[in-house]
Design a protein around this motif. Sequence first.
Motif: not given
Lengths: 179, 179
Positions: A72-95
């Motif tokens: 509704k706010e932005r109209g049809t458009s790119m919403h997100h980008i998804c990246l594959e990582v090999d250890n999601i827990e590691h990235f969550i901790q790093r963030m």
Amino acid sequence: MPSVKRIDHVAVVVDDIESALEFWRDGLGLEVTHVEDVPDMQSIVAFLSTGDSELELVKPTDEDSGIARFLKERGTSMHHICLEVDNIEHFIQRMQTLGIRLINSEPVVGTGGKLIAFIHPESTQGVLVELYELTGQEPEIRLARARALADRAISGGKAVASAVLGFLRRLRRSGSDDD
Amino acid sequence: MPSVKRIDHVAVVVDDIESALEFWRDGLGLEVTHVEDVPDMQSIVAFLSTGDSELELVKPTDEDSGIARFLKERGTSMHHICLEVDNIEHFIQRMQTLGIRLINSEPVVGTGGKLIAFIHPESTQGVLVELYELTGQEPEIRLARARALADRAISGGKAVASAVLGFLRRLRRSGSDDD
């Protein structure tokens, strides 16, 4: 050292998957590989293959959802980008260590049965970023979700069933039949 | 049959490349592979490797450019998706046959020296799509552009030169040295 392996998919929010397919499928010749009902995200999604990555079309199924508000706010458009990582827990901790705001501070099961976590656009200068890790559980989860879509069609009575089936048939017009 | 081969890159418009790198490079650990001055697009771009694809950060260099207006209207956000195709002329003709509006109805030389054409968001439900084809001329063009960036630094006098060099140095802090 855990790392980002590739762009898994780019998601586009649309108000009508079929008319979006006129460009992505009919214009660019991309193949529809799977369609999925994602109740957690209050949306129906269609994936189209772009070689080793995918293009995801997301259509909100509930007017009060985050996806619907985004549309509704932005109209049809790119919403997100998804990246594959090999250890999601590691990235969550790093963030977390870096003070980067997460939408999911614990991994959740996303589309395709993948283990995912979203990073808040506030910490990425406006880009919604999804990280995911493959776990091997994906085929099972996808099957369960396909069943849920079929169940919804059946329990909705004849009119709903034929609408959903017609929708799936049209999506698959130039898609694969083995998924 | 000509086809889409892969997602080449996803571009994000930023107002400050260095602070964007705090997330993409320092947070996600992506490596900066090259930085380029693109006078035609009135922008400086930095590419970060995501396996077989790239993430492009685009910073406008001119307040009157289309990129600058996009940034002003939408804020920092995803700008376009670039797909590699094996025959760009074929796709341009196909788009024209289907009545899909093109920004470039003839291929032009884009970042990295690639032969590109943009499709207008009006025909893709709001997504700016770039198509490109590899021609083999890319290394030569990239070299010429790196020289143009160096020339700009030199002809701008000491202050500009040290600003540009400092900028490049900071970008490369955790980037590769061979590009």
